[in-house]
Design an enzyme around this catalytic site. Structure first.
Site, mmCIF file in Angstrom:
data_model
loop_
_atom_site.group_PDB
_atom_site.id
_atom_site.type_symbol
_atom_site.label_atom_id
_atom_site.label_comp_id
_atom_site.label_asym_id
_atom_site.label_seq_id
_atom_site.Cartn_x
_atom_site.Cartn_y
_atom_site.Cartn_z
ATOM 1 N N HIS A 198 25.460 23.152 -112.048
ATOM 2 C CA HIS A 198 24.861 23.492 -110.543
ATOM 3 C C HIS A 198 24.952 24.981 -110.159
ATOM 4 O O HIS A 198 24.226 25.297 -109.124
ATOM 5 C CB HIS A 198 25.885 22.511 -109.604
ATOM 6 N N ASP A 236 23.415 32.402 -106.070
ATOM 7 C CA ASP A 236 23.631 30.995 -105.458
ATOM 8 C C ASP A 236 22.879 30.256 -106.428
ATOM 9 O O ASP A 236 21.476 30.421 -106.711
ATOM 10 C CB ASP A 236 23.303 30.771 -104.053
HETATM 11 C C1 GDG Z 1 26.858 24.143 -105.875
HETATM 12 C C2 GDG Z 1 26.032 25.174 -106.027
HETATM 13 C C3 GDG Z 1 23.907 24.274 -105.337
HETATM 14 C C4 GDG Z 1 28.233 22.971 -95.635
HETATM 15 N N1 GDG Z 1 29.052 22.984 -94.655
HETATM 16 C C5 GDG Z 1 29.374 21.698 -94.235
HETATM 17 C C6 GDG Z 1 28.678 20.739 -95.036
HETATM 18 N N2 GDG Z 1 28.048 21.460 -95.965
HETATM 19 C C7 GDG Z 1 27.135 20.810 -96.868
HETATM 20 C C8 GDG Z 1 25.943 21.204 -96.570
HETATM 21 C C9 GDG Z 1 25.370 21.023 -98.187
HETATM 22 C C10 GDG Z 1 26.520 21.559 -99.007
HETATM 23 O O1 GDG Z 1 27.520 21.438 -98.011
HETATM 24 C C11 GDG Z 1 26.379 22.907 -99.467
HETATM 25 O O2 GDG Z 1 25.413 23.319 -100.259
HETATM 26 P P1 GDG Z 1 25.340 24.118 -101.490
HETATM 27 O O3 GDG Z 1 24.042 24.318 -101.997
HETATM 28 O O4 GDG Z 1 26.326 25.287 -101.254
HETATM 29 O O5 GDG Z 1 26.459 23.189 -102.425
HETATM 30 P P2 GDG Z 1 27.547 23.095 -103.397
HETATM 31 O O6 GDG Z 1 27.827 21.722 -103.709
HETATM 32 O O7 GDG Z 1 28.945 23.814 -102.557
HETATM 33 O O8 GDG Z 1 27.469 23.932 -104.457
HETATM 34 C C12 GDG Z 1 24.918 25.636 -105.359
HETATM 35 C C13 GDG Z 1 24.752 22.706 -105.386
HETATM 36 O O9 GDG Z 1 25.861 22.909 -106.051
HETATM 37 C C14 GDG Z 1 23.564 21.795 -105.940
HETATM 38 O O10 GDG Z 1 23.522 21.859 -107.187
HETATM 39 O O11 GDG Z 1 22.815 24.229 -104.414
HETATM 40 O O12 GDG Z 1 24.200 26.600 -105.520
HETATM 41 O O13 GDG Z 1 27.036 26.400 -105.806
HETATM 42 O O14 GDG Z 1 24.977 19.980 -98.563
HETATM 43 O O15 GDG Z 1 25.248 20.309 -95.766
HETATM 44 N N3 GDG Z 1 28.732 19.438 -94.612
HETATM 45 C C15 GDG Z 1 29.133 18.968 -93.624
HETATM 46 N N4 GDG Z 1 30.032 20.101 -92.940
HETATM 47 C C16 GDG Z 1 30.037 21.296 -92.886
HETATM 48 O O16 GDG Z 1 30.454 22.040 -92.213
HETATM 49 N N5 GDG Z 1 29.448 17.679 -93.224
#
Ligand code: GDG
Length: 732
Positions: free
Chosen positions: A165, A372
């Site tokens: 990821h 990212d």
């Molecule tokens: C890995 C990789 C890749 C965020 N703040 C809140 C919240 N979120 C949710 C968002 C989103 C997720 O968390 C964050 O998205 P990311 O893309 O950063 O995903 P991660 O799982 O952390 O990271 C990344 C991903 O995997 C998928 O392959 O995109 O690059 O690092 O879904 O909505 N959700 C809630 N409150 C928040 O304050 N409920």
């Protein structure tokens, strides 16, 4: 029955304990929400850590296990020590910073590595308790890089997929890891390895070539045992969940509540985990610059900055938190007025309702990570826009930028560019906003997380099919028995054997592969069997063959079919051939020797060969492409053909090849056993020339016209020994 088993560091639900009572909550993050429904629909299982060290559970493990079972989850319990050294340690102090190009933050510590290995073993043990060889196992992310290899050892026939990821860094970064080979080998245990973008695929393939010596063709790597496919699968989101959120009454009232607080100011939204890869400091600086350069927008915009607490026990994250607090304080102090704060800072995780309310009301989303893997927030923001209004500013360093070209793409380090993009976003006309969002949204709708998972599964199944076809071609068992029987009872047998890569493994220099005494003895025995002909069909020069096989009762073909020699007769040219073309070709090859350290030219009577086995593998490969291009134009007119062999490019007269040479012997007729063995491209002509019933054998596992495959020269030598034995038995 085959079942889907997902293995990730975390489960899609997290447990918490308050006053001795357990409760379960859905885990946050795209993977948990996206795949959460997928594995249940597939009636699969999910294995992972429930998010609490086992010391804190004290006797509640049973209860945890049974409550998770109802959700088709199986817990992998981790001790505090494991959480410290495997999760916070190697995963988040070594792999996370390094794979995001933060070399200066990377810890290289053998103890953490040992803990990482042990933890991967621990996940492997847990998996073995539920998974069988019939299952499809899908492993996720950087915490479990060794697990595919470990599971492959225990379940050789299982279907294993792996998805990363986060970014896979360039070889220049990856090579810094002292444990890089083990990690690559670990990943190679999978049948399919998936990444978000083509760049990550490229980086991975380059590391596979340089560290393990594995070449690939269209992302298909042939390891010593199997084929492994490497491909791009950009993760999607649960589109409808975000698209529909704006219609929910609770989201609508949340929007109203926030509007009352912020007024009719333009909302710029930023949402991330508080992590140094997210570029929060640079983003704040760019916002500062924007306010400085555009006084007309002061008091008319609000940056809502959501920073979700993360890895709070790691020093680097504590420092970052302090820095972010300071910057925000400084900007609010500098520009703020009694009725207006330039930044509304929320340092907490928000409920889904609040998050989607913010997505809905924000006119601009400012998403500028320094690095990212994908970034789901960018996708969720666009999906939430029912009216297609709003502007996404997105860092080119996020994987998402590859699919979201309609966003305002910026370099997060270029503060002026980000500040200018903010102004452009605020001033962008509605028509343009709609146009850009509509196109992105349709893509997000089509390629949602279910489709992503579905395509990964389909690809995994198709890799398995290729492997099975290859497996079926392996010369062993009944097929081997048949060959031996046919040979045993044959009256006139002929064996065409390529030399390098078929009878002996490749070595660095073409002159070092000389046959040892044992191989010479083997050939002497084989060729000495009455009514048996052995023809060595090689690309080497006749002088070399002559010297190496002097005194053996074998026939020979040199220079890929230019020269032929039957026992007791002198070498013969296959037909009238020219050599004057060499004067045109040699200077071109020489340029490529000068430009490619380690490359060399081998000159044969009727061909020129450019070797790059000893060169840097990536450079050699690249130069070979260039040389081939450079040669293509000239060779056409000169009636020459270019052969691409194993780490060589060879130019020789066209209409001469190993197959044509072989027909000389084949036409001598009445063979009742024919075998041909070879390993590279030039041997395909040989296989092609064989009659249908011939036993053609390709050494290695790439696609071939040969009927059978064998793993290595060692096995070919073994086969020849078996054949000698079979004949001996026959003759008593
Ligand atoms: C890995 C990789 C890749 C965020 N703040 C809140 C919240 N979120 C949710 C968002 C989103 C997720 O968390 C964050 O998205 P990311 O893309 O950063 O995903 P991660 O799982 O952390 O990271 C990344 C991903 O995997 C998928 O392959 O995109 O690059 O690092 O879904 O909505 N959700 C809630 N409150 C928040 O304050 N409920």
């Amino acid at each position: 029955m085959s079942r889907l088993v997902i293995i990730a560091n975390r489960l899609p639900v997290t447990i918490t304990k308050r006053e001795g009572r357990l409760s379960l909550h859905p885990s946050t993050g795209g993977l948990a929400t996206g795949l959460g429904s997928f594995y249940r629909e597939k009636k699969g299982l999910w294995l992972g850590w429930p998010g609490m060290p086992s010391q804190n559970l004290r006797g509640l493990e049973r209860e945890v296990t049974s409550r998770l079972e109802a959700l088709d989850c199986r817990p992998v319990f981790l001790t505090r020590h494991q959480v410290e050294n495997f999760y916070y340690g190697f995963s988040n102090k070594t792999l996370w910073p390094l794979f995001h190009y933060f070399v200066q933050y990377t810890t290289f510590d053998d103890r953490l590595w040992e803990a990482y290995k042990r933890a991967n073993q621990h996940y492997c043990q847990a998996a073995l308790e539920v998974a069988t060889e019939d299952d499809t196992i899908w492993i996720h992310d950087y915490q479990l890089l060794l697990l595919p290899g470990m599971l492959r050892e225990k379940l050789p026939k299982a279907s294993i997929g792996f998805f990363l990821h986060i970014p896979f860094p360039s070889f220049e970064i990856f090579r810094l890891l002292p444990w890089r080979e083990e990690i690559m080998e670990g990943l190679m245990g999978a049948d399919l390895i998936g990444f978000h973008t083509y760049d990550y695929v490229r980086h991975f393939l380059s590391s596979a070539r340089r560290l393990l010596g594995y070449d690939h063709s269209m992302g298909l790597i042939t390891t010593r045992e199997r084929m492994v496919k490497v491909d791009t699968f950009p993760i999607g989101i649960d589109f409808l969940r975000f698209f529909r959120a704006g219609e929910l009454p609770e989201v609508k009232s949340e929007i109203q509540r926030m509007k009352r607080r912020i007024g009719d100011r333009t909302v710029i939204l930023s949402v991330d985990r508080l992590d140094y890869t997210k570029g929060i400091i640079q983003r704040l600086k760019a916002y500062d610059l924007f306010l400085e350069k555009n006084p007309q927008y002061r008091e008319r915009v609000t940056l809502v900055m959501v920073a979700v607490p993360s890895r709070t026990k790691v020093d680097r994250y504590m420092e970052l938190k302090r820095e972010v607090d300071e910057q925000i304080g400084r900007i609010n102090g500098r520009y703020g007025t009694l009725g207006w704060s330039p930044i509304l800072y929320l340092y907490r995780s928000l409920p889904f309702t609040t998050l989607t309310a913010l997505y809905n009301m924000a006119q601009v989303a400012l998403i500028t990570p320094l690095r990212d893997g994908m970034n789901l927030v960018a996708k969720e923001y666009v999906a939430s826009k029912r009216d297609n209004l709003g502007v996404l500013i997105l860092s080119e360093m996020a994987g998402a930028a590859r699919e979201m070209g309609e966003a305002l793409i910026v370099n997060p380090f270029n503060l002026k560019e980000v500040a200018d993009a903010l102004k452009a976003a605020i001033e962008m006309g509605e028509e343009e906003q709609r146009g850009r969002n509509l196109r992105m949204k349709e893509r997000l709708r089509r390629y949602d997380v279910k489709r992503w998972a579905g395509e990964f599964m389909e690809k995994l199944a198709s890799v398995r099919e290729i492997q099975e076809r290859m497996e079926a071609k392996k010369l062993r068992g009944i097929a081997l028995r048949r060959l031996l029987d046919a040979y045993k009872s044959s009256r006139r047998a002929i064996l065409f054997l390529d030399y390098d890569g078929t009878l002996v493994p490749f070595s660095d220099r073409p002159d070092k592969a000389r046959p040892d005494g044992e191989l010479r003895e083997l050939l002497r025995h084989l060729a000495g069997i009455p009514n048996n002909r052995v023809v060595l069909v090689s690309g080497r020069s006749r002088e070399v063959l002559q010297e190496w096989f002097e005194g053996l009762p074998v026939d020979m073909v040199a220079e890929h079919g230019v020269w032929l020699k039957e026992q007791g007769s002198p070498w013969e040219l296959i037909g009238p051939l020219k050599q004057d073309w060499k004067e045109d070709i040699r200077p071109i090859m020489e340029v490529y020797v000068d430009r490619t350290p380690g490359a060399l030219i081998e000159e044969k009577e009727f061909s020129l060969v450019w070797h790059y086995r000893r060169s840097d593998p990536e450079l050699g490969y690249q130069r070979a492409r260039e040389l081939k291009d450079a040669l293509l134009n000239i060779t056409e007119n000169l009636n020459l053909s270019i052969l691409e062999g194993n780490k060589v490019i060879e130019v020789k007269p066209s209409n001469v090849n190993k197959g044509m040479a072989a027909t000389r012997w084949l036409s001598q007729g009445a063979w009742d056993f024919i075998m041909a063995a070879g390993d590279d491209w030039t041997d395909e002509d040989l296989f092609d020339a064989m009659p249908q019933e011939a036993y053609s054998i390709k050494v290695g596992f790439s696609v071939s016209k040969a009927r059978f495959n064998m793993d290595s020269p060692l096995l070919i030598q073994g086969l020849l020994r078996e054949m000698i034995k079979a004949k001996r038995e026959e003759r008593g």
